[in-house]
Design an enzyme around this catalytic site. Structure first.
Site, PDB file in Angstrom:
ATOM      1  N   ALA A  90       0.951  -1.265  -0.060  1.00 56.29           N
ATOM      2  CA  ALA A  90       0.071  -0.149   0.002  1.00 56.29           C
ATOM      3  C   ALA A  90       0.813   1.320  -0.013  1.00 56.29           C
ATOM      4  CB  ALA A  90      -0.744  -0.123   1.303  1.00 56.29           C
ATOM      5  N   GLY A 133       0.938  -5.090   0.943  1.00 54.80           N
ATOM      6  CA  GLY A 133      -0.205  -4.992   0.313  1.00 54.80           C
ATOM      7  C   GLY A 133      -0.306  -5.816  -1.187  1.00 54.80           C
ATOM      8  N   GLU A 136      -0.338  -9.309  -0.475  1.00 56.61           N
ATOM      9  CA  GLU A 136      -1.698  -9.495  -0.176  1.00 56.61           C
ATOM     10  C   GLU A 136      -2.660  -9.427  -1.621  1.00 56.61           C
ATOM     11  OE1 GLU A 136      -1.863  -6.294   2.848  1.00 56.61           O
ATOM     12  OE2 GLU A 136      -2.781  -7.772   3.970  1.00 56.61           O
ATOM     13  N   GLU A 156       4.838  -4.966   7.289  1.00 56.94           N
ATOM     14  CA  GLU A 156       4.169  -3.834   8.062  1.00 56.94           C
ATOM     15  C   GLU A 156       4.344  -3.783   9.498  1.00 56.94           C
ATOM     16  OE1 GLU A 156       2.739  -6.297   6.258  1.00 56.94           O
ATOM     17  OE2 GLU A 156       1.282  -5.607   5.048  1.00 56.94           O
TER      18      GLU A 156
HETATM   19  N1  COA Z   1       4.471   3.102  -0.555  1.00 54.69           N
HETATM   20  C1  COA Z   1       4.793   4.316  -1.237  1.00 54.69           C
HETATM   21  N2  COA Z   1       6.248   4.422  -1.972  1.00 54.69           N
HETATM   22  C2  COA Z   1       6.831   3.412  -1.814  1.00 54.69           C
HETATM   23  C3  COA Z   1       6.656   2.105  -1.653  1.00 54.69           C
HETATM   24  C4  COA Z   1       5.490   2.107  -0.692  1.00 54.69           C
HETATM   25  N3  COA Z   1       4.999   1.043  -0.244  1.00 54.69           N
HETATM   26  N4  COA Z   1       7.393   1.221  -1.777  1.00 54.69           N
HETATM   27  C5  COA Z   1       8.413   1.972  -2.541  1.00 54.69           C
HETATM   28  N5  COA Z   1       8.025   3.245  -2.757  1.00 54.69           N
HETATM   29  C6  COA Z   1       8.771   4.124  -3.577  1.00 54.69           C
HETATM   30  C7  COA Z   1       9.809   4.980  -2.783  1.00 54.69           C
HETATM   31  O1  COA Z   1       9.309   5.959  -1.600  1.00 54.69           O
HETATM   32  C8  COA Z   1      10.593   5.561  -3.648  1.00 54.69           C
HETATM   33  O2  COA Z   1       9.935   6.842  -4.264  1.00 54.69           O
HETATM   34  P1  COA Z   1      11.123   8.066  -4.441  1.00 54.69           P
HETATM   35  O3  COA Z   1      12.163   7.553  -5.563  1.00 54.69           O
HETATM   36  O4  COA Z   1      10.239   9.074  -5.072  1.00 54.69           O
HETATM   37  O5  COA Z   1      11.876   8.381  -3.195  1.00 54.69           O
HETATM   38  C9  COA Z   1      10.546   4.540  -4.933  1.00 54.69           C
HETATM   39  O6  COA Z   1       9.131   3.725  -4.635  1.00 54.69           O
HETATM   40  C10 COA Z   1      11.607   3.493  -5.239  1.00 54.69           C
HETATM   41  O7  COA Z   1      11.780   2.857  -3.838  1.00 54.69           O
HETATM   42  P2  COA Z   1      13.226   3.064  -2.815  1.00 54.69           P
HETATM   43  O8  COA Z   1      12.888   2.580  -1.669  1.00 54.69           O
HETATM   44  O9  COA Z   1      14.191   4.075  -3.324  1.00 54.69           O
HETATM   45  O10 COA Z   1      13.760   1.398  -3.738  1.00 54.69           O
HETATM   46  P3  COA Z   1      14.960   0.625  -3.000  1.00 54.69           P
HETATM   47  O11 COA Z   1      15.422  -0.483  -4.081  1.00 54.69           O
HETATM   48  O12 COA Z   1      15.803   1.419  -2.471  1.00 54.69           O
HETATM   49  O13 COA Z   1      14.017  -0.256  -2.007  1.00 54.69           O
HETATM   50  C11 COA Z   1      12.139  -1.680  -1.197  1.00 54.69           C
HETATM   51  C12 COA Z   1      12.926  -1.194  -2.456  1.00 54.69           C
HETATM   52  C13 COA Z   1      11.029  -2.432  -1.865  1.00 54.69           C
HETATM   53  C14 COA Z   1      12.871  -2.317  -0.587  1.00 54.69           C
HETATM   54  C15 COA Z   1      11.600  -0.204  -0.374  1.00 54.69           C
HETATM   55  O14 COA Z   1      10.996   0.641  -1.242  1.00 54.69           O
HETATM   56  C16 COA Z   1      10.631  -0.570   0.519  1.00 54.69           C
HETATM   57  O15 COA Z   1      10.976  -1.042   1.570  1.00 54.69           O
HETATM   58  N6  COA Z   1       9.451  -0.167   0.321  1.00 54.69           N
HETATM   59  C17 COA Z   1       8.327  -0.181   1.413  1.00 54.69           C
HETATM   60  C18 COA Z   1       7.851  -1.764   1.410  1.00 54.69           C
HETATM   61  C19 COA Z   1       6.822  -1.793   2.439  1.00 54.69           C
HETATM   62  O16 COA Z   1       7.125  -1.728   3.691  1.00 54.69           O
HETATM   63  N7  COA Z   1       5.550  -2.103   1.965  1.00 54.69           N
HETATM   64  C20 COA Z   1       4.572  -2.498   2.816  1.00 54.69           C
HETATM   65  C21 COA Z   1       3.619  -1.445   2.938  1.00 54.69           C
HETATM   66  S1  COA Z   1       2.211  -1.642   3.942  1.00 54.69           S
END
Ligand code: COA
Length: 282
Positions: A90, A133, A136, A156
Site C-alpha cells: 500500500a 499489500g 496480499e 508492515e
Molecule cells: N509506498 C509508497 N512509496 C513506495 C513504497 C510504498 N509501499 N515502496 C516504494 N516506494 C517508493 C519509494 O518511496 C521511492 O520513491 P522516490 O523515488 O520518489 O523516493 C520509490 O518507490 C523507489 O523505492 P526505493 O525505496 O528508493 O527503492 P529501493 O530499491 O531502495 O528499496 C524496497 C525497495 C521495496 C525495499 C523499499 O522501497 C521498501 O521497503 N518499500 C516499502 C515496502 C513496504 O513496507 N511495504 C508494505 C507497505 S504496507
C-alpha cells in the site's frame, strides 16, 4: 480512468483465448502502472482495481484475469534504474496522519477483497517486489507465477502495523500458521525459491518467459467452460471455512447439479466422440 501525472495507473491488454474464434472469450491482463513508486497501491490504483473487478464480473467475454506490475522505466541520465516490482505494498505516504476510523472506512471497501471476490479465475504475474499489500494482492488471486528475482514479505510490522488487506488470514490459509507468523512477526523479505518451497507461489520462471507462461496457463484455464470454472472456484473456497465433512457434502451437491448443465453433456459427448468441446457456458 484515473491518471497520475498524465499516465493511467492501470494498463489493460486483451488476449483472445483462441485467436481464430472471438466467441471463446478473452484474457484480461492488467498492469498496475506506477513503476516509479514500485507500483505501490495508492487510492487511485485501489479505486481502479475495484472498478475493474466489477467490470470483469459484468463482461461475459472475460474468462480469466491476470494482474501484474509495470516494469521500471529507463532511468534518466545519471540516475539509477528503479527495481522491478509487482507491487511494493500500500502507498505508505497515504498512512501519514490517518487515524483508525478513517482507515477502517477506507479498508472496509478495499481492492484486495474486490479481487478476491471475482468469481472467475485470477492469476498474479509477479516480477520483483511483492510486499505488504502487494503480497496480499498476489494472495487475493487464485494462482501466483513469479520470476526468480521476485521478493516476498509482509513488512508492515516495521511500520508498527500488521497486514490489513487480508494478509493475516489469506497467508495463514495458504502457507500455514507457523510460516505465516514467521513472515508477519519478522517483516523479513524472502526470495522466490523460499516462497515456492512452502507454497506461497505456484511456479517460478525466468523474467523473459513470465508473460508467456502466465498467458499459457490462463489460456488453458480459459478454454474450459466458464460456468464450470466458477463452480470449481466456489467449491474450493468452501474448503477455507467449512469442516471437511460438511464441505464434502457441499461438493456432492454442486457436482451433482452440474449434471443438469448443457456443458456437462457437451464435455462428456466431446470426450466420447473424440472432439473438442464447444462450451456454452451454462
Ligand atoms: N509506498 C509508497 N512509496 C513506495 C513504497 C510504498 N509501499 N515502496 C516504494 N516506494 C517508493 C519509494 O518511496 C521511492 O520513491 P522516490 O523515488 O520518489 O523516493 C520509490 O518507490 C523507489 O523505492 P526505493 O525505496 O528508493 O527503492 P529501493 O530499491 O531502495 O528499496 C524496497 C525497495 C521495496 C525495499 C523499499 O522501497 C521498501 O521497503 N518499500 C516499502 C515496502 C513496504 O513496507 N511495504 C508494505 C507497505 S504496507
Amino acid at each position: 480512468m484515473h491518471e497520475e501525472l498524465g499516465q493511467n495507473v492501470l494498463l489493460e491488454e486483451s488476449i483472445l483465448i483462441d485467436p481464430n474464434d472471438e466467441k471463446k472469450g478473452r484474457i484480461l491482463l492488467l498492469l498496475i502502472n506506477r513503476p516509479d513508486k514500485l507500483n505501490a497501491l495508492n487510492k487511485y490504483v485501489s479505486s481502479e482495481l475495484k472498478e475493474v473487478a466489477k467490470r470483469v464480473m459484468e463482461d461475459d467475454t472475460i474468462r480469466v484475469v491476470i494482474f501484474g506490475g509495470s516494469a521500471p522505466k529507463p532511468p534518466l541520465e545519471g540516475k539509477k534504474s528503479k527495481p522491478y516490482s509487482f507491487v511494493a505494498g500500500a502507498d505508505i505516504s497515504e498512512f501519514k496522519d490517518k487515524k483508525s476510523e478513517e482507515i477502517f472506512e477506507i479498508f472496509s471497501n478495499n481492492c484486495w477483497e474486490a479481487i478476491w471476490n471475482i468469481e472467475k479465475p485470477t492469476i498474479a504475474m509477479i516480477d520483483g517486489f511483492a510486499l505488504g499489500g502487494g503480497c496480499e494482492l498476489a494472495m487475493s488471486c487464485d494462482i501466483r507465477i513469479a520470476t526468480g528475482r521476485s521478493v516476498f514479505g509482509q513488512p508492515e510490522i516495521n511500520l508498527g502495523l500488521i497486514p490489513g488487506g487480508g494478509g493475516t488470514q489469506r497467508l495463514t490459509h495458504l502457507v500455514g500458521y507457523g510460516k505465516s507468523l514467521e513472515l508477519i512477526l519478522s517483516g523479513k523479505f524472502i526470495d522466490a525459491e523460499e516462497a515456492y518451497s512452502f507454497g506461497l507461489i505456484n511456479h517460478i520462471c525466468n523474467p523473459e518467459e513470465l508473460k508467456e507462461k502466465t498467458i499459457e496457463l490462463a489460456t488453458l484455464i480459459g478454454s474450459k467452460s466458464s460456468h464450470t470454472l466458477s463452480i470449481a472456484k466456489k467449491a474450493v473456497r468452501v474448503a477455507l471455512n467449512t469442516p471437511i465433512d460438511e464441505g464434502i457434502l457441499k461438493e456432492l451437491r454442486v457436482f451433482s447439479d452440474l449434471f443438469d448443465t448443457e456443458d456437462k453433456e457437451i464435455g462428456v459427448n466431446a470426450f466420447l466422440e473424440r472432439k473438442t468441446p464447444q462450451w456454452k457456458g451454462r
